[in-house]
Design a protein around this motif. Structure first.
Motif, mmCIF file in Angstrom:
data_model
loop_
_atom_site.group_PDB
_atom_site.id
_atom_site.type_symbol
_atom_site.label_atom_id
_atom_site.label_comp_id
_atom_site.label_asym_id
_atom_site.label_seq_id
_atom_site.Cartn_x
_atom_site.Cartn_y
_atom_site.Cartn_z
ATOM 1 N N SER A 440 0.765 -1.331 -0.097
ATOM 2 C CA SER A 440 -0.152 -0.155 0.002
ATOM 3 C C SER A 440 0.991 1.247 -0.013
ATOM 4 O O SER A 440 1.741 1.520 0.909
ATOM 5 N N CYS A 441 0.579 2.179 -0.939
ATOM 6 C CA CYS A 441 1.337 3.512 -1.045
ATOM 7 C C CYS A 441 1.073 4.145 0.383
ATOM 8 O O CYS A 441 1.949 4.569 1.149
ATOM 9 N N LEU A 442 -0.385 4.109 0.615
ATOM 10 C CA LEU A 442 -0.575 4.921 2.174
ATOM 11 C C LEU A 442 0.206 4.319 3.160
ATOM 12 O O LEU A 442 0.445 5.147 3.995
ATOM 13 N N GLU A 443 0.003 2.954 3.307
ATOM 14 C CA GLU A 443 0.913 2.477 4.557
ATOM 15 C C GLU A 443 2.441 2.747 4.379
ATOM 16 O O GLU A 443 2.888 3.207 5.404
ATOM 17 N N LEU A 444 2.948 2.727 3.487
ATOM 18 C CA LEU A 444 4.470 3.215 3.249
ATOM 19 C C LEU A 444 4.529 4.607 3.639
ATOM 20 O O LEU A 444 5.749 4.934 4.230
ATOM 21 N N GLU A 445 3.852 5.455 2.966
ATOM 22 C CA GLU A 445 3.888 6.974 3.284
ATOM 23 C C GLU A 445 3.710 7.092 4.916
ATOM 24 O O GLU A 445 4.338 7.909 5.429
ATOM 25 N N ASP A 446 2.626 6.096 5.477
ATOM 26 C CA ASP A 446 2.568 6.476 7.076
ATOM 27 C C ASP A 446 3.834 5.980 7.635
ATOM 28 O O ASP A 446 4.446 6.695 8.742
ATOM 29 N N VAL A 447 4.338 5.103 7.400
ATOM 30 C CA VAL A 447 5.610 4.671 7.931
ATOM 31 C C VAL A 447 7.082 5.691 7.885
ATOM 32 O O VAL A 447 7.702 5.737 8.740
ATOM 33 N N VAL A 448 6.849 6.066 6.564
ATOM 34 C CA VAL A 448 7.938 7.278 6.625
ATOM 35 C C VAL A 448 7.575 8.443 7.508
ATOM 36 O O VAL A 448 8.682 9.070 8.110
ATOM 37 N N ALA A 449 6.409 8.893 7.601
ATOM 38 C CA ALA A 449 6.139 10.074 8.280
ATOM 39 C C ALA A 449 6.505 9.610 9.859
ATOM 40 O O ALA A 449 6.789 10.644 10.532
ATOM 41 N N ASP A 450 6.214 8.493 10.271
ATOM 42 C CA ASP A 450 6.525 8.158 11.472
ATOM 43 C C ASP A 450 7.877 8.210 11.970
ATOM 44 O O ASP A 450 8.396 8.505 13.026
ATOM 45 N N ARG A 451 8.778 7.613 10.797
ATOM 46 C CA ARG A 451 10.183 7.371 11.106
ATOM 47 C C ARG A 451 11.065 8.832 10.833
ATOM 48 O O ARG A 451 12.166 8.775 11.258
ATOM 49 N N LEU A 452 10.693 9.459 10.072
ATOM 50 C CA LEU A 452 11.248 10.875 9.651
ATOM 51 C C LEU A 452 10.514 11.860 9.826
ATOM 52 O O LEU A 452 9.710 12.530 8.878
#
Length: 535
Positions: A440-452
């Motif tokens: 999921s694009c949306l899930e990957l985008e969430d992970v990046v927002a959480d980590r960076l």
């Protein structure tokens, strides 16, 4: 006292509110573009008088029963006033965002064939520089903030008497608004009194626990007022008569910040891009959000760090975030409440905000089908999400075949991919056109927002035959590439990111990223894994 128990008629909305004795004070972050002399602090009876005045302007400009009135100007709550005035004379208002490209505005105006275009000098000039003469696309043009060749000014129409108000049949076209247009030319969505006023605004105009406005509330909205949400929001909020309504017309903190600090909202609704831009304004004691008991987000998915930041910005013991999912055509389809405890417990687990809650009871039904066969899939499996909703719009202006193609029997295709979980909630995956095979694009985008935290927004673009390409949006367009690589090491393979500053990213009027334009801007191929058949 009016006999109505909920908002029904757009054209007489403020008259009906005044007749009920509603005393809500309306505060604007800047005076209305169409009437700067009125100032930024108004009440319901004065607004009722002013809507009638503006209705007189429209009649003097040649607007008649059934005509379409296109409204395209810089963002302001006066879109709502203009829409009410048009509906009052039996015309159909069509709200268009000034953020649309001149070529797109031209296409939409050609579909609308408006009897009148209401606009401002800045948009007229910008479009002419881009090779589009907006005034030539309507029978007449009314400029609200000055003069322009071949157009009427407010001085030309001011003082005309309005006829008695008209109330259209419940199922006749009432208002037109456009979809976001993230993947191309937006669709022009037609709503009726039954769909947008009775079923959307009417549903919200109840004192639901947590959600309903209270007599002592200060209710703030910072959205695109060209969007249909502005009509339902205004009607439902004012019908419950809170102490104050705050209309924030710009995401520029220089305008919005002092206004919010002065009035201190208790409930706050904004589009996701605005929440992201203001996330760094949530820290420190005595901030403008310290009194908020309820945050509301619609339009697009929210990233968990942004939700946490705002929930932690208020001094309320138990603040709530209501995340809604829906579309311009449908209104809200699902909703979910998020709390500090829930967000803390789910930190590091994904998706969090991708669980968008359950269908609205008694009003919305959802099913998930295989995109190829259109047959229902088992609970937990992802597929195309179809809906049945009491608030579904009447159709698309000028694109009836496109509208019909989204129907399968009694079910309407949202164009979103998601899954119905075993508990009945919806897990959002992606827009079908944006889908990627590795997840999921949306899930990957969430992970990046959480980590960076320095990445304000991440946009993952699928590329057939190549690793997906992330676009990392930061404040200044800079990013530590080594930190990025550490953050994504356990994720599906991604290309190194394209880094952009926030202001360089193409967006819609509601702040959504225009992915097709972004691809072109960064030199990425237009090919996607999805078909785009149902956008």
């Amino acid at each position: 006292m009016t006999p109505f128990t909920k908002p029904i008629h757009l054209g007489t909305l403020f008259d009906d509110l005044a007749a009920r004795g509603h005393g809500t004070a309306v505060h604007l972050s800047r005076p209305m573009d169409i009437a700067p002399d009125l100032g930024g602090d108004l009440d319901v009876p004065r607004l009722a008088e002013f809507v009638a005045e503006v209705a007189g302007w429209l009649v003097a400009a040649g607007v008649g029963l059934g005509d379409r009135v296109a409204i395209a100007k810089r963002n302001h709550w006066d879109y709502v006033v203009l829409s009410c005035a048009a509906a009052r004379v039996g015309a159909v208002p069509a709200s268009l965002s000034a953020h649309l490209d001149p070529s797109v505005l031209e296409t939409l105006l050609k579909r609308l064939e408006p009897a009148l275009l209401v606009t401002d000098t800045a948009l007229l000039a910008a479009c002419r520089e881009g090779g589009t003469d907006l005034a030539s696309l309507a029978t007449r043009t009314l400029v609200v903030d000055g003069t322009a060749e071949g157009a009427l000014s407010t001085d030309d129409v001011r003082g005309a008497a309005a006829p008695p108000p008209r109330r259209p049949p419940l199922d006749a076209p009432l208002a037109v608004m456009h979809t976001s247009g993230t993947t191309g030319v937006p669709k022009l969505v037609v709503h009726s009194t039954r769909t947008i006023m009775r079923r959307l605004a009417g549903f919200e105009a109840h004192r639901w626990p947590l959600l309903g406005s209270r007599p002592d509330d200060t209710v703030a909205g910072a959205v695109s007022f060209a969007h249909g949400r502005a009509l339902a929001w205004t009607a439902s909020v004012l019908w419950l008569a809170p102490a104050r309504l705050l209309a924030v017309s710009s995401s520029d903190w220089a305008e919005a910040g002092p206004f919010l600090e002065r009035h201190r909202p208790t409930t706050f609704e904004a589009q996701p891009a605005t929440y992201v831009r203001w996330q760094d304004r949530t820290g420190g004691p005595g901030g403008p959000f310290e009194r908020v008991r309820l945050f509301i987000s619609t339009f697009d998915a929210m990233h968990p760090p942004t939700v946490r930041a705002f929930l932690n910005a208020t001094r309320r013991r138990h603040p709530v975030w209501m995340q809604g999912w829906g579309q311009s055509e449908t209104g809200p389809l699902t909703f979910r409440f998020l709390t500090r405890r829930a967000m803390a417990a789910e930190r590091g687990r994904h998706p969090t905000t991708r669980d968008i809650g359950r269908p609205i009871p008694t009003r919305t039904s959802l099913r998930v089908v295989d995109p190829r066969t259109l047959r229902p899939v088992p609970r937990g499996d992802a597929g195309l999400v179809f809906c049945r909703s009491e608030a579904l719009c009447l159709g698309y202006v000028g694109e009836e075949e496109r509208w019909r193609s989204k129907w399968v029997g009694q079910w309407w295709n949202t164009g979103d991919l998601g899954a119905l979980t075993r508990t009945g909630s919806v897990r959002l995956v992606d827009r079908e056109v944006d889908a990627i095979p590795e997840g999921s694009c949306l899930e990957l985008e969430d992970v990046v927002a959480d980590r960076l935290p320095q990445v304000l927004e991440c946009v993952v673009l699928g590329r057939p035959g190549l690793p997906s390409l992330p676009v990392a949006v930061t404040e200044d367009g800079a990013l530590d590439l080594s930190a990025w690589r550490r953050a994504v090491t356990d994720l599906p393979p991604l290309a190194d990111p394209v880094v952009m500053a926030w202001d360089d990213v193409p967006r819609t009027g509601t702040g959504k990223v225009r992915r097709s334009v972004l691809r072109d801007r960064i030199g990425a191929a237009p090919d996607t894994h999805g078909t785009g058949r149902w956008t």
